[in-house]
Design a protein around this motif. Sequence first.
Motif, PDB file in Angstrom:
ATOM      1  N   ARG A 138      -8.395   0.821  -8.579  1.00  0.00           N
ATOM      2  CA  ARG A 138      -8.084   1.602  -7.654  1.00  0.00           C
ATOM      3  C   ARG A 138      -7.530   1.303  -5.784  1.00  0.00           C
ATOM      4  O   ARG A 138      -8.282   0.207  -5.907  1.00  0.00           O
ATOM      5  N   SER A 139      -6.789   1.811  -5.269  1.00  0.00           N
ATOM      6  CA  SER A 139      -6.361   0.598  -3.653  1.00  0.00           C
ATOM      7  C   SER A 139      -6.523   1.687  -2.793  1.00  0.00           C
ATOM      8  O   SER A 139      -5.785   2.695  -2.784  1.00  0.00           O
ATOM      9  N   PRO A 140      -6.625   1.074  -1.304  1.00  0.00           N
ATOM     10  CA  PRO A 140      -6.869   2.153   0.445  1.00  0.00           C
ATOM     11  C   PRO A 140      -5.058   2.701   0.139  1.00  0.00           C
ATOM     12  O   PRO A 140      -4.976   1.523   0.116  1.00  0.00           O
ATOM     13  N   LEU A 141      -4.947   3.900   0.820  1.00  0.00           N
ATOM     14  CA  LEU A 141      -3.764   4.688   0.900  1.00  0.00           C
ATOM     15  C   LEU A 141      -2.998   3.417   1.867  1.00  0.00           C
ATOM     16  O   LEU A 141      -1.311   2.922   1.618  1.00  0.00           O
ATOM     17  N   HIS A 142      -3.873   3.196   3.075  1.00  0.00           N
ATOM     18  CA  HIS A 142      -3.036   2.599   4.007  1.00  0.00           C
ATOM     19  C   HIS A 142      -3.478   1.092   4.571  1.00  0.00           C
ATOM     20  O   HIS A 142      -2.551   0.745   5.241  1.00  0.00           O
ATOM     21  N   ALA A 143      -3.666   0.816   3.838  1.00  0.00           N
ATOM     22  CA  ALA A 143      -2.850  -0.376   3.878  1.00  0.00           C
ATOM     23  C   ALA A 143      -2.379  -1.618   2.154  1.00  0.00           C
ATOM     24  O   ALA A 143      -1.855  -2.909   1.803  1.00  0.00           O
ATOM     25  N   THR A 144      -1.844  -0.788   1.079  1.00  0.00           N
ATOM     26  CA  THR A 144      -0.640  -1.317   0.398  1.00  0.00           C
ATOM     27  C   THR A 144       0.434  -0.495   0.161  1.00  0.00           C
ATOM     28  O   THR A 144       0.688   0.755   1.135  1.00  0.00           O
ATOM     29  N   ALA A 145       2.055  -1.149  -0.261  1.00  0.00           N
ATOM     30  CA  ALA A 145       3.143  -0.673   0.140  1.00  0.00           C
ATOM     31  C   ALA A 145       3.227   0.420  -0.373  1.00  0.00           C
ATOM     32  O   ALA A 145       3.320   1.679   0.174  1.00  0.00           O
ATOM     33  N   ALA A 146       2.452   0.657  -1.488  1.00  0.00           N
ATOM     34  CA  ALA A 146       2.616   2.051  -3.025  1.00  0.00           C
ATOM     35  C   ALA A 146       1.687   3.070  -1.641  1.00  0.00           C
ATOM     36  O   ALA A 146       2.432   4.285  -1.102  1.00  0.00           O
ATOM     37  N   GLY A 147       1.134   3.060  -0.962  1.00  0.00           N
ATOM     38  CA  GLY A 147       0.261   3.932  -0.397  1.00  0.00           C
ATOM     39  C   GLY A 147       0.406   4.378   0.774  1.00  0.00           C
ATOM     40  O   GLY A 147       1.193   5.443   1.098  1.00  0.00           O
ATOM     41  N   LYS A 148       1.223   3.890   1.836  1.00  0.00           N
ATOM     42  CA  LYS A 148       1.768   4.077   3.109  1.00  0.00           C
ATOM     43  C   LYS A 148       3.312   5.061   2.688  1.00  0.00           C
ATOM     44  O   LYS A 148       3.312   5.760   2.715  1.00  0.00           O
ATOM     45  N   LEU A 149       3.743   4.275   0.966  1.00  0.00           N
ATOM     46  CA  LEU A 149       4.357   5.403   0.651  1.00  0.00           C
ATOM     47  C   LEU A 149       4.214   7.089   0.296  1.00  0.00           C
ATOM     48  O   LEU A 149       5.062   7.644   1.064  1.00  0.00           O
TER      49      LEU A 149
END
Length: 264
Positions: A138-149
């Motif tokens: 799991r990775s954070p929304l705001h700090a990853t490319a997929a999350g920003k998308l």
Amino acid sequence: MTSAGRPRDTSVQSVDRAVSILQSLSRRGPSGVTELAAALGLHKATVFRLLATLESRGLVEQDAERGRYRLGFGMVELAAGAGRQSDLSLLSRPVCRELAAAVGETVNLAIHDGLEVITIDQEMGGATISSIDWVGKRSPLHATAAGKLFLAHMPEEQADEVLGRGLVRYTPHTITEPALLKAELRTVRERGYATTSQEHEIGLAAIAAPIHDLDGRIVAAVTVSGPTFRLDLGADDETVPALAEQVRQAGERISVRQGHRPQV
């Protein structure tokens, strides 16, 4: 009671015990209350109460004659939900493999879950000497490319709620100011892809493009990630737009395989 005088919340403990019962039934097969209590180190009354709740939701069933419990058909519904993600992985894999071979970098498939993204599949590119196995992580929304998308395309109220919870700083490059991140999310919507550079992991950059379902909803993201010395997202040349276009086209191809028909 807790030290502050408030009643102890046992809901989390109950969930943990209920999951343990399901796991035990999966491993041991049909079992009685006494067997489960002994195996899990719980009181029989506790096991019986949890089994009754699980049975009411169709997650376990009781053999009326023998009094033993087994997994119920409600588990099939849950497995089907996980299976749909597996179907997405299978549909995406040929395209992701081709993209990884073309760009020489790691290609990941990610889905949105709450405040995080989960990587559900990964393909290694030829230029990759070694890479983190992101599958299941799991990775954070705001700090990853997929999350920003995902953030860029969720309802504004929902995105504002996420941003309002506070943005954790993972590196000196993490965007933690909501206004700055919202400005970047507008750019993501305009150009059709998202990027990160050392915002979650020092030395790592990524580009993500959307995957749509039959109804046009964004259900996943395909990303290309690699070391910043190869993926220089600040370069003033055509390298980044060209790579982003490859990722975007891969996302469109996977979307078509899911039944999506882009508007012309």
